[in-house]
Design a protein around this motif. Structure first.
Motif, short mmCIF file in Angstrom:
data_model
loop_
_atom_site.label_atom_id
_atom_site.label_comp_id
_atom_site.label_asym_id
_atom_site.label_seq_id
_atom_site.Cartn_x
_atom_site.Cartn_y
_atom_site.Cartn_z
N ALA A 146 -8.58 -47.74 -19.43
CA ALA A 146 -8.83 -48.91 -18.58
C ALA A 146 -9.21 -50.13 -19.42
N ILE A 147 -9.95 -49.91 -20.50
CA ILE A 147 -10.31 -51.03 -21.39
C ILE A 147 -9.05 -51.60 -22.03
N GLN A 148 -8.21 -50.71 -22.52
CA GLN A 148 -7.00 -51.15 -23.20
C GLN A 148 -6.04 -51.88 -22.25
N LYS A 149 -6.05 -51.47 -20.98
CA LYS A 149 -5.11 -52.05 -20.02
C LYS A 149 -5.66 -53.29 -19.30
N ASP A 150 -6.90 -53.67 -19.58
CA ASP A 150 -7.45 -54.85 -18.92
C ASP A 150 -6.56 -56.06 -19.20
N SER A 151 -6.11 -56.70 -18.14
CA SER A 151 -5.10 -57.76 -18.30
C SER A 151 -5.57 -59.11 -17.79
N SER A 152 -6.88 -59.30 -17.66
CA SER A 152 -7.38 -60.59 -17.18
C SER A 152 -6.99 -61.70 -18.15
#
Length: 633
Positions: free
Chosen positions: A359-365
């Protein structure tokens, strides 16, 4: 031969009467001048008959179908000494039955058997009454709580020993000890007489109802996987918390106490002890330990990991007791169920931690955080990790086989163990350091979203400082180590220095580095003042909404800027103030002095903006809005 005839008569009670008569009437018989001896068979039979009559007297007295007194009165409550005599009479009756059986005395055997059935009915009634009336005294939780001082887990001793011990133990403990002693005496008697089945049935039914009721009161529900999957998480979370509290009581008090009672009542047979304990506790215990495994089938998300850790911690912490209490091989299924739940929980926790990392790696903000403050991802990740370290011991067990991804090209020095003597670092240390590194790399990417490089560095400064502070003030410090903290503090200083260099270089270059060594004309000095105020005003307006979240770091950065800017400005101001007093627009040129400039700097990094409130009135507005407000120095 005369001697042979004598032995035949004396030692062989089965010899016929004619041989006996012939031997006794023989002239050469030694016994002809003595009275005839009583044969051993007749003597034994006489003793057995006497035992039966004595047994009949006390057994019929306590026959519940014979008198109202016997029906409504408890033998063991009325007279403990008579109760012991009753048990002795039953034992004597049993011996008589064995004798009659081996000597073909069928009519006497039938009579004794009828008495035995009456006696067993009486003992069944007594066994039930003692279990029922002492339900509170033999409550498993109470028995377990007293076991450390009462010696329940050893043989309770004789009645005389119990009575003597009564002077040193409290009333409740005495009652429970006496009750278990009486139950054991009755159980031993009934089992030895072949009536163990009736005794065991009463015990199992009574004690199982107590255990099941206790589990119900602890809030242990029978929930299916389907029911759990349909629950709201808030409801399931409450049930998990309730289970964690309940399982400690169930194992340490309920099941432990029941094992003590069972072991004390059925001391004569390990097989019966095992059989009784199995039937009383198996269903409830299996159901109890199935709950965590069922919970693992609920929808997984990283936030739920803490409740899974609570479940894992509860079972692993109780494992020595579980292994000991359910040590019987026939009830090993309970140990297996607890172990299965532990394994499933470990797998679920492993998966959730991997999902968290993903989830950290995929954070797209893509939106930069205003003012360069903490990114929500930073706060979320570090709070998550700091909470995780409260479970360091069990996480170390779960993650013992975790290794860095094969495609990782990071230097091994990044994962140095906090303990110089600990080589290599633990899997937990490596895993958490890896997750922090993923976060920092993600923050580097988010810093590029800022158009102003100075604000980008301030953003990195804020976020890395927060990461360090969370590590320092949580158990992460003991996992990552002081060396890790020291290295990243150096990085914070580098980010802060980059912010100062980029954000304030134009302001610093607007005045001479050493004004005392520089000579300017009035026109040049005027131009320098105007240029400085223009640059400072623009920088101040831009940075007035920027924030440094850590108070100590905020003061350090302001002092660093002031140390570079104020001495040079003060020297320049003092040197050329007199020269510019003759100018018509001197009020505009010299509108704020060095102290006013310091006030403006002190109002930075609070995020108040140009219209906000700073540390002084000078900081409440931009320099361009402050014309004429300040004294001239």
């Amino acid at each position: 031969m005369p001697f042979k005839g004598f032995r035949t008569v004396f030692y062989n009670p089965s010899s016929n009467s004619s041989n006996t008569t012939a031997a006794s009437s023989s002239p050469s018989s030694v016994s002809s001048s003595r009275p005839a001896s009583t044969p051993p068979h007749n003597l034994s039979e006489s003793m057995m008959d006497k035992n039966v009559e004595q047994a009949k007297s006390i057994i019929t007295k306590w026959d519940p179908h014979a008198t109202t007194f016997a029906k409504v009165t408890s033998l063991f409550y009325e007279s403990r000494s008579e109760a012991q005599q009753f048990l002795k009479s039953v034992k004597d009756l049993q011996n008589a039955m064995h004798f009659f059986s081996s000597h073909n005395s069928s009519h006497k055997l039938v009579h004794a058997q009828n008495l035995m059935q009456i006696a067993m009915k009486r003992l069944e009634k007594e066994f039930y009454q003692i279990l029922s009336s002492n339900r509170d005294h033999l409550d498993p939780e109470s028995v377990s709580a007293r076991s450390s001082t009462s010696g329940y887990e050893d043989d309770a001793g004789s009645n005389d020993e119990i009575q003597l011990a009564g002077e040193s133990i409290n009333e409740v403990e005495l009652f429970s000890t006496l009750a278990m002693s009486d139950l054991r005496s009755i159980a031993d008697c009934m089992i030895s007489c072949g009536y163990g089945k009736e005794c065991i049935k009463i015990y199992k039914n009574m004690r199982k109802s107590i255990v099941d009721e206790a589990l119900y009161k602890l809030g242990i529900e029978r929930l299916t996987s389907s029911q759990i999957r349909k629950m709201d998480w808030d409801i399931l979370e409450l049930k998990i918390k309730g289970w964690v509290n309940a399982v400690k009581i169930a194992v340490k008090s309920l099941f432990h106490g029941e094992r003590i009672v069972c072991d004390n009542v059925f001391t004569s047979s390990e097989f019966i002890r095992e059989s009784c304990y199995l039937e009383i506790t198996k269903e409830g215990a299996i159901h109890l330990f199935q709950f965590p495994e069922t919970v693992t089938k609920y929808h997984k998300s990283p936030e739920k990991i803490f409740r899974m850790l609570d479940l894992y911690d509860a079972i692993s912490g109780l494992w020595p007791e579980i292994d000991s209490i359910f040590s019987f091989e026939s009830i090993s299924i309970v140990r297996s169920q607890a172990l299965d739940s532990l394994i499933k929980l470990g797998d679920t926790i492993w998966t959730m931690l991997s999902d968290f990392e993903s989830a950290i790696q995929k954070d797209s903000s893509k939106s930069p955080v205003p003012g360069g403050v903490l990114h929500p991802l930073t706060r979320y990740v570090m709070n998550y990790l700091s909470f995780l370290t409260d479970y360091s011991v069990i996480l170390s067990d779960i993650l013992v086989d975790w290794r860095l991804p094969e495609n990782s090209s990071l230097p091994e020095s990044y994962f140095e163990s906090p303990n110089p003597n600990d080589h290599p670092p633990s899997a937990l240390t490596i895993r958490l350091a890896w997750i922090v590194l993923i976060l920092l790399c993600k923050l580097d990417g988010k810093a590029t979203l800022y158009k102003d490089p100075a604000l980008a560095y301030l953003f990195l400064t804020n976020n890395l400082q927060y990461v360090i502070e969370k590590v320092h003030t949580s158990n992460l410090r003991y996992l990552l180590g002081d060396n890790w903290i020291s290295k990243h503090k150096t990085t914070v200083k580098q980010h802060a220095a980059s912010y100062e260099r980029i954000g304030w270089s134009k302001v610093l270059s607007a005045i001479p580095e050493d004004p005392t060594a520089t000579t300017m004309s009035a026109v040049e000095a005027k131009e320098c003042f105007n240029n400085f105020k223009s640059v400072f005003d623009r920088v101040y307006r831009t940075q007035s909404s920027w924030i440094v979240t850590d108070r100590k770091l905020r003061e350090q950065i302001k002092k660093s800027i002031a140390k570079k800017l104020l001495p040079a400005y003060r020297a320049f101001y003092i040197k050329y103030r007199t020269t510019l007093r003759t100018e018509n627009d001197k009020e505009s040129i010299l509108r704020f002095g060095p102290d006013d400039l310091g006030n403006y700097l002190s109002g930075l990094f609070n995020g108040t903006g140009a219209s906000g409130s700073g540390s002084s009135s000078a900081a409440s507005s931009s320099p361009a809005q402050s014309r004429g407000k300040h004294s001239r120095r």
